[in-house]
Structures are given as structure tokens and as C-alpha cells.
Write an enzyme that holds these catalytic residues in place. Structure first.
Site, PDB file in Angstrom:
ATOM      1  N   GLY A  53      39.794  73.670  39.454  1.00  0.00           N
ATOM      2  CA  GLY A  53      39.861  74.976  40.108  1.00  0.00           C
ATOM      3  C   GLY A  53      40.004  74.979  41.621  1.00  0.00           C
ATOM      4  O   GLY A  53      39.751  75.996  42.257  1.00  0.00           O
ATOM      5  N   TRP A  55      42.753  74.844  43.451  1.00  0.00           N
ATOM      6  CA  TRP A  55      43.829  75.750  43.891  1.00  0.00           C
ATOM      7  C   TRP A  55      43.345  77.208  43.780  1.00  0.00           C
ATOM      8  O   TRP A  55      43.626  78.031  44.635  1.00  0.00           O
ATOM      9  CB  TRP A  55      45.107  75.537  43.060  1.00  0.00           C
ATOM     10  CG  TRP A  55      45.887  74.336  43.507  1.00  0.00           C
ATOM     11  CD1 TRP A  55      45.417  73.264  44.199  1.00  0.00           C
ATOM     12  CD2 TRP A  55      47.291  74.089  43.316  1.00  0.00           C
ATOM     13  NE1 TRP A  55      46.425  72.364  44.430  1.00  0.00           N
ATOM     14  CE2 TRP A  55      47.574  72.850  43.897  1.00  0.00           C
ATOM     15  CE3 TRP A  55      48.321  74.791  42.687  1.00  0.00           C
ATOM     16  CZ2 TRP A  55      48.859  72.293  43.889  1.00  0.00           C
ATOM     17  CZ3 TRP A  55      49.601  74.246  42.672  1.00  0.00           C
ATOM     18  CH2 TRP A  55      49.864  73.009  43.273  1.00  0.00           C
ATOM     19  N   LYS A 215      54.241  71.173  40.293  1.00  0.00           N
ATOM     20  CA  LYS A 215      54.248  69.716  40.500  1.00  0.00           C
ATOM     21  C   LYS A 215      55.365  69.087  39.678  1.00  0.00           C
ATOM     22  O   LYS A 215      55.605  69.489  38.535  1.00  0.00           O
ATOM     23  CB  LYS A 215      52.905  69.162  40.036  1.00  0.00           C
ATOM     24  CG  LYS A 215      52.892  67.647  39.999  1.00  0.00           C
ATOM     25  CD  LYS A 215      51.605  67.017  40.302  1.00  0.00           C
ATOM     26  CE  LYS A 215      50.450  67.238  39.397  1.00  0.00           C
ATOM     27  NZ  LYS A 215      49.216  66.869  40.074  1.00  0.00           N
TER      28      LYS A 215
HETATM   29  N1  SAM Z   1      45.220  72.344  40.424  1.00  0.00           N
HETATM   30  C1  SAM Z   1      43.989  71.857  39.846  1.00  0.00           C
HETATM   31  C2  SAM Z   1      42.939  71.959  40.920  1.00  0.00           C
HETATM   32  O1  SAM Z   1      43.291  72.194  42.058  1.00  0.00           O
HETATM   33  O2  SAM Z   1      41.766  71.822  40.611  1.00  0.00           O
HETATM   34  C3  SAM Z   1      44.127  70.431  39.348  1.00  0.00           C
HETATM   35  C4  SAM Z   1      44.999  70.356  38.131  1.00  0.00           C
HETATM   36  S1  SAM Z   1      44.880  68.818  37.296  1.00  0.00           S
HETATM   37  C5  SAM Z   1      45.802  67.773  38.362  1.00  0.00           C
HETATM   38  C6  SAM Z   1      45.987  69.006  35.940  1.00  0.00           C
HETATM   39  C7  SAM Z   1      45.483  69.975  34.874  1.00  0.00           C
HETATM   40  O3  SAM Z   1      46.556  70.219  33.959  1.00  0.00           O
HETATM   41  C8  SAM Z   1      44.332  69.449  34.026  1.00  0.00           C
HETATM   42  O4  SAM Z   1      43.181  70.231  34.246  1.00  0.00           O
HETATM   43  C9  SAM Z   1      44.831  69.610  32.579  1.00  0.00           C
HETATM   44  O5  SAM Z   1      43.840  70.078  31.693  1.00  0.00           O
HETATM   45  C10 SAM Z   1      45.928  70.647  32.758  1.00  0.00           C
HETATM   46  N2  SAM Z   1      46.894  70.675  31.654  1.00  0.00           N
HETATM   47  C11 SAM Z   1      47.605  69.648  31.152  1.00  0.00           C
HETATM   48  N3  SAM Z   1      48.367  70.087  30.120  1.00  0.00           N
HETATM   49  C12 SAM Z   1      48.134  71.423  29.980  1.00  0.00           C
HETATM   50  C13 SAM Z   1      48.618  72.427  29.095  1.00  0.00           C
HETATM   51  N4  SAM Z   1      49.512  72.141  28.144  1.00  0.00           N
HETATM   52  N5  SAM Z   1      48.164  73.698  29.230  1.00  0.00           N
HETATM   53  C14 SAM Z   1      47.240  73.988  30.179  1.00  0.00           C
HETATM   54  N6  SAM Z   1      46.748  73.085  31.055  1.00  0.00           N
HETATM   55  C15 SAM Z   1      47.181  71.809  30.952  1.00  0.00           C
END
Ligand code: SAM
Length: 398
Positions: A53, A55, A215
């Protein structure tokens, strides 16, 4: 490896804990905003793949609390300073700078925005954040769009889809990343699927003029992606914030001024997807889409670059929908190529994410602000603990 050594190797990891961010990714969004002014005139935002969370924290602090960060904060201070100098001395040249702190405190006053709506979505639960609606959902699933529209507007009626057009979104951001396997091509492929899922969702909820940030892992088919994005957005940039490690293939596409082609109908039942080549097409389900965004493609037979003005929405034999130049029918061997400008962003004086920094002697390592709520490795850890830790006598059955 201790917490201190990670603090030393990763300045942004340490800073995130010091400044109260749940993840170091917060700096990536702040640095992207510094370059592209992402939050200007924005009140309705969807944050995809948002856990833990950080962002959403940035969104909450900028839009709901009215805080300013980075260049925007300094520009604001400078404008205020100049204005005061003009009023008092009839000149913008400061005769002295002792009033700077006074001006700074004035500029630092919080200016919350009105009617802010932020929805954060992730497969993982997100611990509550002030003013943020959180959804636990899969962004690749068609059922997520109505969920999202309902969260954005409780009056949204799924049957009539009545509110869909009335309450669009200004900005969609996605930091989606799969669990990296280390198999480079596989990771890039899964990442591109997530990216297309985010794009398809964005196409369903963005308003004309809206922005999309996501990303990407820069792989060999990335030009195809840029070409697809350029059909929908007036500007498409690839940006690498200073807080993103240079050694990582990660970058962010920043798409500005959403201009959906006339007649284009977004759908998660028939989402846009990425194929290896774009020139496999069937004549079924094609529709002419006049488009204003300029785009060029290279005719492989002649080597010349041709501009494209008309596109068709195509579903191929594998059920993948794409937007293609209409002229493909005449030029079966044409490949689309459009190279997005690459921008390194973030203040040059900012920390280098690949460097190690010496810690002050009195450095105290802090705990993470928000440990993962339900990480995929949670069960493995529980089993390991139950068996006496990493060096326990019995090996866990995971
Ligand atoms: N932007 C976030 C932050 O600032 O805290 C970090 C995001 S983290 C790098 C990537 C996220 O993508 C993970 O929490 C993962 O659960 C989510 N994710 C991966 N595949 C997903 C999907 N199909 N649907 C929803 N979320 C997904």
C-alpha cells in the site's frame, strides 16, 4: 543478513521506514510524479496491485491530506516567495533570505482536494489506509471491473451499466509484479500479462484525457506494447525512477492524455492481449476505428516508414483481441514499431538505488512500517517454525 546491512545497501529501504512508507516503491511513484506531474487535476484514482500500500499512501497524503512532495513542493515555495518579494519590494530579487522559513511554513499548509476517490486493488489483503477503498481481487478477472465500478460509485448498476460513463477515473496506476521465478523469459511473459490486465481495466474506467502508469519489464516484445499504447494515448513514455535499481529490467510506462479511438469498446471478456506478432489476423470481428494518434510502421518489403491513421479491433484464432492497423490486410508482412522516449527521472541528488551508503554510528535499524499481511510464503514459515526453525530436526512438509 541483518536489518542494518540492508539499510546500508538500500538507501530507499531505510528511508521508507524512516518516513513511514509501507514499501520503498513509494519513492518510485513520487519520482514519476516529479517528472510527469501525475497528480495534477486528479481526484479519482485506481491503484492496481496495491499491496502492501505504499503507492496508496502517496495518493492518500497528496490528494486527501494535501501534502506536497519533491519538485511540486519546491515550485510552490518558490512561487510564494517570489510573490511576497514582489508585494514587499516590487522586485522578485530577494534582498535577504531570512523570511524563507516563514514562506516555507505558509507553502507547507495542507490543501486537501475535494471529492477524492481512491480505490486500491490487490490479490493480497491491504491493511486499512485513511480514505482508501481497498478491494481484494484479481486484476486479470473480468468480474473485477464491476467490483471496481461499484467501489468508485455505489450507485453503479451492473445490469444496466448505467453509471459507467458518468464517473470515470483520472488516473490508473499499476505496480503489478508476479512472484519472480528467476526464469527471465517466463517472468517477462507473466509481467506482460499483468500489464495487459491493468491496461484493459484502465480502458474500462479512464476518462478521456486520463493517465495510465504501469510497471513493465523491458523484454524483446516491448515495442509491440508501446505501439498498442500509442493507439490509446497521445503521449507514451518509458521512465526509470532513480529509486528503481539500474540492475533491474523494471521500468514504468507513463501514458498521458487518453484518447480512445472512436468506436472502441473496452471489454474484459474480450481483452486486448499481446501476441508475438501483430500481423496474424482473421477477418472476423473486425471494425474500422478512425484514430487521431499519429503512428508509423515499417513496411518490411520496402523498408519505408508509413503513417497509420485507421485501426481495426481484431480477435485472432487464439481468442486474443488486438488493435491493429487496418492496412495490415494489404501488407501482411508489416511489423509495427514505435519507440517510446526513455526518461530517467528523480532528482540527480537523490540516492542511487544501486549504491551502498555508510550508516551513521548511532544508526538504529527500524522495523518495516507494515509487514505483509498474508504473504504467499506465510504457510511455509509457519511450517518451518512448527518444526523448530531452519535447523529443526524434522523437515517440514510444505
Ligand atoms: N505498489 C505496491 C506498493 O507500493 O506497496 C507494491 C506492489 S507489489 C510490487 C506487486 C503486487 O502485485 C503484489 O502485492 C501482488 O499481490 C500483486 N499482484 C500480482 N498479481 C496480481 C493480480 N493478478 N491481481 C491483483 N494483484 C496482483
Amino acid at each position: 543478513m541483518g536489518k542494518s546491512s540492508k539499510d546500508k545497501r538500500d538507501a530507499y529501504y531505510r528511508l521508507a521506514k524512516e518516513q513511514g512508507w509501507r514499501a520503498r516503491s513509494a519513492f518510485k511513484l513520487l519520482q514519476l510524479d516529479e517528472e510527469f506531474d501525475l497528480f495534477a487535476n486528479v481526484t479519482r484514482v485506481v491503484d492496481l496491485c496495491a499491496a502492501p500500500g505504499s503507492w496508496s499512501q502517496v495518493l492518500s497524503r497528496v490528494l486527501i491530506k494535501g501534502e506536497k512532495f519533491g519538485r511540486t513542493a519546491w515550485e510552490d515555495r518558490e512561487a510564494k516567495f517570489r510573490q511576497q518579494m514582489l508585494g514587499v519590494f516590487g522586485s522578485t530579487q530577494p534582498p535577504f533570505v531570512s523570511s524563507a522559513s516563514e514562506i516555507k511554513s505558509e507553502a507547507d499548509k495542507l490543501r486537501p482536494r475535494e471529492n477524492v476517490k481512491i480505490v486500491a486493488v490487490d490479490l493480497q489483503p491491504i491493511s486499512p489506509l485513511p480514505g482508501i477503498i481497498t478491494l481484494r481481487a484479481d486484476i486479470t478477472h473480468p468480474a473485477t471491473v464491476p467490483l471496481l465500478l461499484k467501489a468508485l460509485d455505489p450507485n453503479y448498476d451492473e445490469k444496466t451499466k448505467s453509471q459507467q460513463a458518468a464517473h470515470p477515473v483520472d488516473l490508473v496506476i499499476s505496480d503489478g509484479a508476479p512472484d519472480v521465478t528467476g526464469l527471465h523469459d517466463l517472468d517477462i511473459y507473466v509481467q506482460s500479462q499483468l500489464l495487459f490486465a491493468a491496461l484493459n481495466l484502465a480502458l474500462c474506467v479512464l476518462k478521456p484525457g486520463g493517465k495510465f502508469v504501469a510497471k513493465i519489464f523491458r523484454g524483446k516484445n516491448v515495442d509491440v506494447l508501446y505501439a498498442q499504447l500509442k493507439i490509446f494515448f497521445e503521449q507514451v513514455h518509458v521512465a526509470k525512477p532513480r529509486s528503481s535499481r539500474a540492475s533491474s529490467v523494471e521500468a514504468f510506462i507513463v501514458c498521458l492524455n487518453f484518447q480512445p479511438p472512436k468506436g472502441f469498446s473496452p471489454s474484459l471478456e474480450k481483452p486486448l492481449g499481446v501476441g508475438f506478432r501483430l500481423n496474424k489476423m482473421t477477418e472476423q470481428n473486425t471494425r474500422s476505428l478512425p484514430i487521431t494518434a499519429p503512428m508509423v510502421m515499417q513496411n518490411q518489403a520496402t523498408g519505408t516508414w508509413e503513417s497509420i491513421t485507421h485501426f481495426v479491433q481484431v480477435t485472432d484464432e487464439c481468442g486474443i483481441t488486438k488493435v491493429e492497423p487496418e492496412d495490415h490486410r494489404q501488407h501482411a508482412e508489416i511489423d509495427i514499431r514505435w519507440i517510446a522516449p526513455f526518461i530517467a527521472c528523480g532528482d540527480l541528488s537523490a540516492f542511487d538505488s544501486d549504491a551502498s551508503y555508510r550508516l551513521p554510528p548511532d544508526h538504529v535499524p527500524l522495523d518495516p512500517v507494515q509487514p505483509p499481511t498474508a504473504p504467499p510464503y506465510k504457510r511455509a514459515l509457519e511450517l518451518r517454525r512448527a518444526h523448530g526453525g531452519a535447523y529443526g530436526k524434522t523437515s517440514p512438509k510444505v
